[in-house]
Design a protein around this motif. Structure first.
Motif, PDB file in Angstrom:
ATOM      1  N   LYS A 344      38.044  39.918  29.405  1.00  0.00           N
ATOM      2  CA  LYS A 344      38.827  40.069  30.593  1.00  0.00           C
ATOM      3  C   LYS A 344      40.185  39.240  30.496  1.00  0.00           C
ATOM      4  O   LYS A 344      39.951  38.181  29.886  1.00  0.00           O
ATOM      5  CB  LYS A 344      38.120  39.585  31.788  1.00  0.00           C
ATOM      6  CG  LYS A 344      37.120  40.354  32.353  1.00  0.00           C
ATOM      7  CD  LYS A 344      36.393  40.018  33.729  1.00  0.00           C
ATOM      8  CE  LYS A 344      35.166  40.856  33.963  1.00  0.00           C
ATOM      9  NZ  LYS A 344      34.539  40.313  35.390  1.00  0.00           N
ATOM     10  N   ASN A 345      41.209  39.808  30.883  1.00  0.00           N
ATOM     11  CA  ASN A 345      42.380  38.858  30.553  1.00  0.00           C
ATOM     12  C   ASN A 345      42.465  37.846  31.916  1.00  0.00           C
ATOM     13  O   ASN A 345      41.935  38.036  32.767  1.00  0.00           O
ATOM     14  CB  ASN A 345      43.657  40.022  30.573  1.00  0.00           C
ATOM     15  CG  ASN A 345      44.831  39.338  30.393  1.00  0.00           C
ATOM     16  OD1 ASN A 345      44.840  38.251  29.439  1.00  0.00           O
ATOM     17  ND2 ASN A 345      46.106  39.846  30.523  1.00  0.00           N
ATOM     18  N   LYS A 346      43.305  36.944  31.685  1.00  0.00           N
ATOM     19  CA  LYS A 346      43.926  36.350  32.717  1.00  0.00           C
ATOM     20  C   LYS A 346      45.378  36.107  32.960  1.00  0.00           C
ATOM     21  O   LYS A 346      46.058  36.476  32.218  1.00  0.00           O
ATOM     22  CB  LYS A 346      43.408  34.613  32.442  1.00  0.00           C
ATOM     23  CG  LYS A 346      42.064  34.279  32.480  1.00  0.00           C
ATOM     24  CD  LYS A 346      41.677  32.994  32.136  1.00  0.00           C
ATOM     25  CE  LYS A 346      40.176  32.586  32.053  1.00  0.00           C
ATOM     26  NZ  LYS A 346      39.945  31.172  31.878  1.00  0.00           N
ATOM     27  N   ARG A 347      45.848  35.829  34.312  1.00  0.00           N
ATOM     28  CA  ARG A 347      47.106  35.773  34.591  1.00  0.00           C
ATOM     29  C   ARG A 347      47.597  34.650  34.096  1.00  0.00           C
ATOM     30  O   ARG A 347      46.853  33.501  33.576  1.00  0.00           O
ATOM     31  CB  ARG A 347      47.296  35.830  36.126  1.00  0.00           C
ATOM     32  CG  ARG A 347      46.870  37.183  36.863  1.00  0.00           C
ATOM     33  CD  ARG A 347      47.087  36.866  38.293  1.00  0.00           C
ATOM     34  NE  ARG A 347      46.690  38.338  39.012  1.00  0.00           N
ATOM     35  CZ  ARG A 347      47.479  39.238  39.031  1.00  0.00           C
ATOM     36  NH1 ARG A 347      48.853  39.247  38.488  1.00  0.00           N
ATOM     37  NH2 ARG A 347      47.257  40.580  39.784  1.00  0.00           N
ATOM     38  N   ASN A 349      48.699  32.043  35.419  1.00  0.00           N
ATOM     39  CA  ASN A 349      48.379  30.807  36.291  1.00  0.00           C
ATOM     40  C   ASN A 349      46.895  30.581  36.083  1.00  0.00           C
ATOM     41  O   ASN A 349      46.271  29.952  36.797  1.00  0.00           O
ATOM     42  CB  ASN A 349      48.638  31.119  37.787  1.00  0.00           C
ATOM     43  CG  ASN A 349      48.181  32.387  38.391  1.00  0.00           C
ATOM     44  OD1 ASN A 349      47.623  32.977  37.836  1.00  0.00           O
ATOM     45  ND2 ASN A 349      48.446  32.561  39.760  1.00  0.00           N
ATOM     46  N   ASP A 350      46.258  31.149  34.989  1.00  0.00           N
ATOM     47  CA  ASP A 350      44.863  31.057  34.684  1.00  0.00           C
ATOM     48  C   ASP A 350      44.018  31.681  35.601  1.00  0.00           C
ATOM     49  O   ASP A 350      42.688  31.314  35.475  1.00  0.00           O
ATOM     50  CB  ASP A 350      44.437  29.852  34.353  1.00  0.00           C
ATOM     51  CG  ASP A 350      43.468  29.302  33.274  1.00  0.00           C
ATOM     52  OD1 ASP A 350      43.507  30.232  32.507  1.00  0.00           O
ATOM     53  OD2 ASP A 350      42.638  28.424  33.776  1.00  0.00           O
ATOM     54  N   VAL A 351      44.358  32.869  36.629  1.00  0.00           N
ATOM     55  CA  VAL A 351      43.467  33.360  37.413  1.00  0.00           C
ATOM     56  C   VAL A 351      42.981  34.744  36.779  1.00  0.00           C
ATOM     57  O   VAL A 351      43.645  35.379  36.145  1.00  0.00           O
ATOM     58  CB  VAL A 351      44.305  33.925  38.655  1.00  0.00           C
ATOM     59  CG1 VAL A 351      43.288  34.621  39.662  1.00  0.00           C
ATOM     60  CG2 VAL A 351      44.829  32.449  39.453  1.00  0.00           C
ATOM     61  N   PRO A 352      41.605  34.563  36.789  1.00  0.00           N
ATOM     62  CA  PRO A 352      40.857  35.698  36.011  1.00  0.00           C
ATOM     63  C   PRO A 352      41.135  37.258  36.657  1.00  0.00           C
ATOM     64  O   PRO A 352      41.269  37.160  37.879  1.00  0.00           O
ATOM     65  CB  PRO A 352      39.558  35.527  36.019  1.00  0.00           C
ATOM     66  CG  PRO A 352      39.236  34.009  36.169  1.00  0.00           C
ATOM     67  CD  PRO A 352      40.838  33.619  37.126  1.00  0.00           C
ATOM     68  N   LEU A 353      41.434  37.968  35.757  1.00  0.00           N
ATOM     69  CA  LEU A 353      41.746  39.498  36.377  1.00  0.00           C
ATOM     70  C   LEU A 353      40.207  40.389  36.338  1.00  0.00           C
ATOM     71  O   LEU A 353      39.868  40.452  35.117  1.00  0.00           O
ATOM     72  CB  LEU A 353      42.740  40.382  35.469  1.00  0.00           C
ATOM     73  CG  LEU A 353      44.247  39.898  35.736  1.00  0.00           C
ATOM     74  CD1 LEU A 353      45.112  39.893  34.506  1.00  0.00           C
ATOM     75  CD2 LEU A 353      44.743  40.381  36.964  1.00  0.00           C
ATOM     76  N   GLU A 354      39.829  40.776  37.398  1.00  0.00           N
ATOM     77  CA  GLU A 354      38.960  41.714  37.490  1.00  0.00           C
ATOM     78  C   GLU A 354      39.188  43.086  37.436  1.00  0.00           C
ATOM     79  O   GLU A 354      40.070  43.683  38.375  1.00  0.00           O
ATOM     80  CB  GLU A 354      38.155  41.448  38.689  1.00  0.00           C
ATOM     81  CG  GLU A 354      37.393  40.148  39.183  1.00  0.00           C
ATOM     82  CD  GLU A 354      36.408  39.664  37.944  1.00  0.00           C
ATOM     83  OE1 GLU A 354      35.729  40.319  37.578  1.00  0.00           O
ATOM     84  OE2 GLU A 354      36.355  38.430  37.620  1.00  0.00           O
ATOM     85  N   SER A 380      44.434  44.713  33.971  1.00  0.00           N
ATOM     86  CA  SER A 380      44.439  43.577  32.754  1.00  0.00           C
ATOM     87  C   SER A 380      45.863  43.469  32.206  1.00  0.00           C
ATOM     88  O   SER A 380      46.208  42.503  31.843  1.00  0.00           O
ATOM     89  CB  SER A 380      43.576  43.917  31.749  1.00  0.00           C
ATOM     90  OG  SER A 380      43.886  44.825  30.935  1.00  0.00           O
ATOM     91  N   ALA A 422      52.920  35.768  36.859  1.00  0.00           N
ATOM     92  CA  ALA A 422      51.595  35.876  37.529  1.00  0.00           C
ATOM     93  C   ALA A 422      51.419  36.679  38.774  1.00  0.00           C
ATOM     94  O   ALA A 422      50.142  37.159  39.030  1.00  0.00           O
ATOM     95  CB  ALA A 422      51.145  34.389  37.903  1.00  0.00           C
TER      96      ALA A 422
END
Length: 569
Positions: A344-347, A349-354, A380, A422
């Motif tokens: 999974k990718n992250k934004r 700002n380090d927020v995971p992307l579901e 993603s 983000a």
């Protein structure tokens, strides 16, 4: 090994390989939606490429948006030079839509003339029983992108439409579409996967008697209707059990349900097997968005089925494999293997992307003999290139290399702060490989963004073209050495069933162009004669051959060149 532990192993491996050199560069993008105001909502949900319908040497792609009350359009863009593309044809859909369109290009009426075939999700509240399929036949003038019946104002109407037997006041959404001779009766059929509708999810196979220039007759050769929930976003054809008969696989977005069909003769098809809701117990609602592919990935003479899992909840991001099948009627749940996990990718700002996976296509754009699977990552913001190493068990993830070839968040951070980037909400749903549309010797991948955020990032894209940095060896008559003896990569590649082979002769001489199989057996002699200096184009028809890798050899005046091509049915 339990599935959770396997996923951990896949994550560790994929993380190691994820940041390899991408080998792709963005060379063109669409910044303004035709016929819409500036910074309009995207809604682009499909793109198909890899054809040259007007035979002018420049490739085309088709895209569009059909999810509005009005002003729904389908567009064709064509290369006009190196990394340059222009819109050359469009069709304004006359009815209200509320979903995504289907599209295919081919010769459905078998008259040697290409057609654009569209499946439009018409609202039945607008029309009691509207047309369901729209056909636009080329006007046969080389270099003219004119398809359908040209009107005095320069617009076009379909050459033909059909409602099939769809009842009045019934929604019916054709999505997966392919033109091929699926029952091997030397006549092409239209294979349709009906996403959803009031009478269920369907697989429909139809042919045309006569031609589109004079009262064509549509024939429904087969129609299977599913009663269960979920959606059919993926219907794929190929010879999965390698018995010489075409198989049709339907992937229903209903906790991963698979249905198997087989052509057993001319206009004859059988429903032979079902795998029901394989992930119901785990609560993962897997489906597939035109991301199922039957291909011989390791060149062992046996086809495999690959499926990229679409999961809206983003619980899991697996790619599935079914291999070593001798009879599709005997496939069981144990044959379905989770062979690769896409991290999974992250934004910023380090927020995971579901986010689940979406459309997947296959080819060899870097011309190294190993197949590349190009996958859209939806929310993603990423596009992935998963390439087989060429050796080892396909089900072993260590024999594959995953590369991110585009990341919306990373691209945005070249111009925006991390906090601003983000806020983007990309949805890369669909992409298509093209074999050198602009004639520069490099393959392209065209993809669309369903959710463009121009208000956050002014340079966010609607459509983007990525180009491989590995030469395909395609000959360009405008290159620096126009008199060089050369053999182009066949186009399209992979192909089904026909492909074009171009070569250039600097001098007069005896010429041989021969096709061989992997064992070196001669399949067909395409050219064996004296030819003058110049450029030549030869068509090879593999309709009577099995899917797999073949070689073609060009020999003249003591020189020879050999290239590989892939027949994928």
């Amino acid at each position: 090994m339990n599935r959770k532990l396997k996923s951990i192993i896949y994550i560790l491996f994929a993380t190691v390989n994820l940041f390899a050199q991408s080998g792709w560069n963005e060379v063109w993008n669409l910044q303004q939606v035709p016929f819409q105001q500036e910074n309009a909502v995207s809604e682009y949900a499909k793109v198909i490429a890899g054809f040259d319908t007007d035979n002018d040497g420049f490739g085309e792609f088709i895209t569009g948006y059909t999810d509005f009350i009005d002003s729904n359009y389908i567009f064709m863009y064509e290369a006009t030079g190196d990394n340059s593309y222009e819109m050359v044809w469009y069709f304004k859909f006359p009815y209200e839509c509320d979903s995504w369109f289907g599209a295919a290009v081919g010769d459905l009426d078998n008259d040697g003339i290409s057609e654009i075939v569209l499946g439009l999700p018409t609202k039945t509240t607008v029309l009691t029983n509207p047309p369901r399929i729209f056909v636009f036949e080329w006007n046969e003038v080389q270099g003219e992108n004119k398809y359908g019946k040209e009107q005095t104002d320069g617009s076009f109407l379909p050459s033909s439409t059909t409602r099939f037997d769809v009842e009045d006041n019934m929604e019916w959404f054709p999505y997966s579409m392919k033109i091929e001779d699926v029952d091997k009766d030397n006549k092409n059929e239209l294979v349709l996967g009906i996403r959803s509708g009031s009478r269920g999810r369907e697989v429909l196979i139809a042919s045309v008697s006569g031609d589109f220039s004079f009262f064509p007759i549509w024939n429904v050769e087969y129609n299977f209707k599913n009663e269960e929930g979920g959606s059919n976003f993926a219907t794929v054809t190929g010879d999965l059990d390698n018995d010489g008969q075409t198989d049709i696989v339907e992937v229903v977005w209903n906790f991963f349900t698979l249905r198997f069909f087989e052509s057993t003769g001319a206009n004859t098809y059988e429903h032979v097997n079902d795998l029901e809701q394989l992930y119901l117990d785990q609560g993962i609602d897997y489906g597939s968005v035109d991301a199922a592919i039957i291909v011989d990935a390791n060149n062992d003479g046996k086809n495999e089925l690959f499926i990229a899992g679409a999961d809206d909840a983003g619980i899991d991001r697996h790619i599935f494999l079914i291999q070593n099948i001798s009879d599709i009627s005997t496939i069981t749940a144990e044959d379905v293997v989770e062979f690769y996990y896409v991290p999974k990718n992250k934004r910023p700002n380090d927020v995971p992307l579901e986010s689940g996976l979406r459309n997947m296509v296959v080819g060899d754009p870097d011309n190294d003999g190993n197949l590349n699977f190009l996958i859209c990552g939806a929310e993603s913001g990423q596009i992935y290139d998963l390439e087989y190493s060429g050796e080892g068990d396909l089900a072993d993830s260590s024999n594959w290399n995953l590369t991110v070839i585009y990341d919306s968040f990373i691209e945005a951070q070249k111009e925006l702060s991390a906090d601003s980037a983000a806020q983007l909400s990309p949805r890369h749903y669909y992409g298509s490989l093209a074999d050198d549309m602009d004639g520069d010797g490099l393959s392209e991948y065209v993809f669309c963004n369903y959710s463009t955020d121009k208000h956050i990032w002014p340079n966010d894209i609607y459509i983007s073209i990525l180009e491989s940095d590995k030469s395909t060896g395609i000959y360009n008559e405008n290159n620096t050495f126009p008199n060089k003896f050369s053999l182009a990569q066949n186009y399209p590649n992979p192909f089904n069933p026909t492909t074009n082979i171009e070569f250039n002769l600097p001098d007069q001489g005896e010429v041989e162009l021969i096709v061989y199989d992997l064992l070196g057996n001669k399949i067909k002699t395409l050219v064996n004669e004296q030819k003058n200096a110049g450029n030549y184009n030869v068509t090879f028809d593999g309709k009577n051959l099995a899917s797999g890798v073949y070689y073609y050899l060009l020999k003249t005046n003591g020189s020879l060149i050999t290239k590989k091509m892939i027949l994928m049915k």
